[in-house]
Design an enzyme around this catalytic site. Structure first.
Site, PDB file in Angstrom:
ATOM      1  CB  SER A   1      -0.924  -0.015   1.216  1.00 23.51           C
ATOM      2  OG  SER A   1      -0.478   0.918   2.174  1.00 23.51           O
ATOM      3  CE  LYS A   2      -2.592   6.067  -2.730  1.00 24.57           C
ATOM      4  NZ  LYS A   2      -3.135   6.449  -4.001  1.00 24.57           N
ATOM      5  NE  ARG A   3      -3.329   4.086   3.959  1.00 17.84           N
ATOM      6  CZ  ARG A   3      -4.023   3.739   2.887  1.00 17.84           C
ATOM      7  NH1 ARG A   3      -4.207   4.595   1.907  1.00 17.84           N
ATOM      8  NH2 ARG A   3      -4.542   2.528   2.784  1.00 17.84           N
ATOM      9  NE  ARG A   4       0.831  -1.988   4.821  1.00 18.96           N
ATOM     10  CZ  ARG A   4      -0.444  -2.336   4.822  1.00 18.96           C
ATOM     11  NH1 ARG A   4      -1.176  -2.075   5.873  1.00 18.96           N
ATOM     12  NH2 ARG A   4      -0.992  -2.950   3.810  1.00 18.96           N
TER      13      ARG A   4
END
Ligand code: GLU
Length: 473
Positions: A237-240
């Protein structure tokens, strides 16, 4: 003759171009190239609220960088609304879709009164509502029934229509929903093979029903490629996680290394082979060997691939790949002289880096008029050992008197000095390297000194002596 196989890559431009998208594009491209078919690029930009032009540019430049070339396109869904309008009119005319003006609250309220699963209950299905402002168009799922997705990777996946709501195909604001535009385009573009991310599998029965409702004579082949996960087995995921192809490019990955690494995310040629040229990938890629379990996106392994690919480059290519990274330094002018010096050190650096971004800090000492030695290195290397001061002084004298300032002579002279003072070469090299390069690691020392030249070498050694002297008078 061109084969009739037609595949497409159909990204929605809603963010940075994701490595998972790159893998999907690559697999489609390989299938097309292997069969001599066509690879079509289609930008699915119907969602105004989430699309942005910069993401379209990002997709196009990342694909170009990776060498994934398209035969047609990029088509833009935003420019094809007439086609969707025709399809919508046809579905309404043929009684395959109906207008629904139920609000979300009404739908939820009825669901809770029913006590059944949430979702739309077909309330407007037989009401023949005229179109009203704010109403949405729903597709009439044939009931009873079931749809089987024959997936090349997962086998047959059966969907009972009982579990499919009459889904919306035109939103209340009049814009067509993703699945409608997607199917209309796949039909119009005569796509024969749809390979896409696993997350689209639940939508596929709806797509198939739309294909049938719109009179498709034949369905495309479907293949849903496995999701990419991180080391903790979480979906990337782009957040992680670092997921943007652009980020990897900026970090100094080579496109060839990335493509080779990406192709292995879910596929292997069936033997232990990992390193493959693009021609081999085209020849060997086989959708029947794609695995359906999640694929671990292992950045460390990709880094290793990058190092291998960097070392395999002809030196001239390596130099060219380094140039954009050198250009971001204020000490780099790109002059003929600088290029000459860099070309000489390049083969030695090439052996030692895994990323192109590591190059600048290995060679900056050759181009900066003065180097900076961090306080930490002054303390830990230059001052800690009282012998350092003597080594630097002695070596300065030795180098001053060298008739030839070449790596070999520099090495021999330093070696003789080590014998004389009974110290290992490594010990003697450490303060010299820090004094000359400002770093503890770097390309081989004597070649570096040769390139730095006698004048700068002696100046830097003198400066280092001063630095030591300041605190050790
Ligand atoms: N536009 C979709 C996405 O970016 C892809 C749809 C498809 O490949 O069918 O996820």
């Amino acid at each position: 003759m061109k084969s009739t196989l037609r595949v497409r890559f159909a990204p929605s431009p809603t963010g940075y171009f994701h490595v998972g998208g790159a893998r999907t594009a690559l697999y489609n491209w390989l299938i097309a190239r292997k069969a001599g078919g066509s690879f079509i690029l289609r930008i699915e930009d119907t969602d105004d609220a989430r699309n942005a032009e910069e993401w379209v540019d990002g997709i196009v430049s990342a694909l170009t960088w990776l060498g994934i070339s398209w035969d047609e396109g990029p088509y833009r869904q935003s420019e094809r609304s007439d086609l969707y309008a025709q399809a919508i009119a046809r579905l309404i005319d043929e009684g395959k879709a109906y207008w629904c003006d139920c609000t979300r609250d009404e739908i939820d309220k009825r669901a809770s009164e029913r006590g059944g699963p949430p979702g739309y209950d077909g309330y407007c299905r037989e009401r023949n509502n005229p179109r009203a402002s704010g109403s949405a168009l729903r597709f009439k799922i044939p009931r009873p029934g079931q749809t089987v997705v024959h997936d090349k990777i997962r086998g047959d996946v059966v969907f009972d229509h009982e579990n499919l709501d009459d889904f919306i195909i035109v939103k209340s604001n009049g814009s067509p929903l993703f699945v409608l535009a997607n199917v209309v385009d796949d039909m119009d573009m005569k796509i024969s093979y749809i390979l896409r991310a696993e997350e689209h599998l639940p939508t596929t029965p709806k797509a198939i029903l739309l294909f049938q409702a719109l009179g498709a004579e034949e369905l495309p082949v479907f293949a849903h490629v496995p999701v990419l996960v991180n080391a903790k087995r979480q979906k990337l995921s782009k957040r992680r996680d670092r997921v943007a192809v652009e980020d990897y490019r900026e970090l100094g990955y080579l496109a060839s290394a990335m493509v080779n690494y990406l192709v292995l995310l879910g596929w292997s040629p069936g033997d232990d082979r990992e390193f493959m040229r693009i021609e081999e990938m085209i020849e060997l890629f086989d959708i029947d060997q794609v695995n359906h379990s999640p694929a671990f996106f292992d950045e460390k392994k990709m880094l290793h691939f990058n190092g291998v690919y960097i070392r395999e480059l002809p030196v001239d290519d390596f130099v060219n790949h380094c140039l954009p990274f050198l250009e971001s330094n204020e000490w780099w002018s790109g002059s003929v002289k600088q290029l000459e010096v860099f070309s000489k050190i390049a083969p030695l650096v090439q052996e030692r880096v895994s990323l192109l971004t590591e190059v600048s800090s290995m060679v900056d000492f050759l181009f900066q008029p003065e180097i900076e030695i961090s306080a930490e290195l002054v303390d830990s290397v230059l001052r800690k050992d009282p012998k350092s001061s003597r080594i630097i002084g002695d070596i300065s004298n030795i180098y001053l008197n060298l008739s030839e300032f070449k790596a070999e002579q520099l090495h021999d002279a330093t070696r003789s000095y080590c014998d004389l003072v009974e110290m290992p070469l490594r010990k003697v090299q450490a303060p010299i390297r820090v004094a000359l390069t400002g770093s503890k690691v770097g390309p081989p020392l004597f070649e570096s000194i040769e390139l730095l030249g006698k004048k700068a070498t002696l100046q830097r050694l003198a400066l280092a002596s001063e630095l030591i002297g300041i605190h050790n008078p």
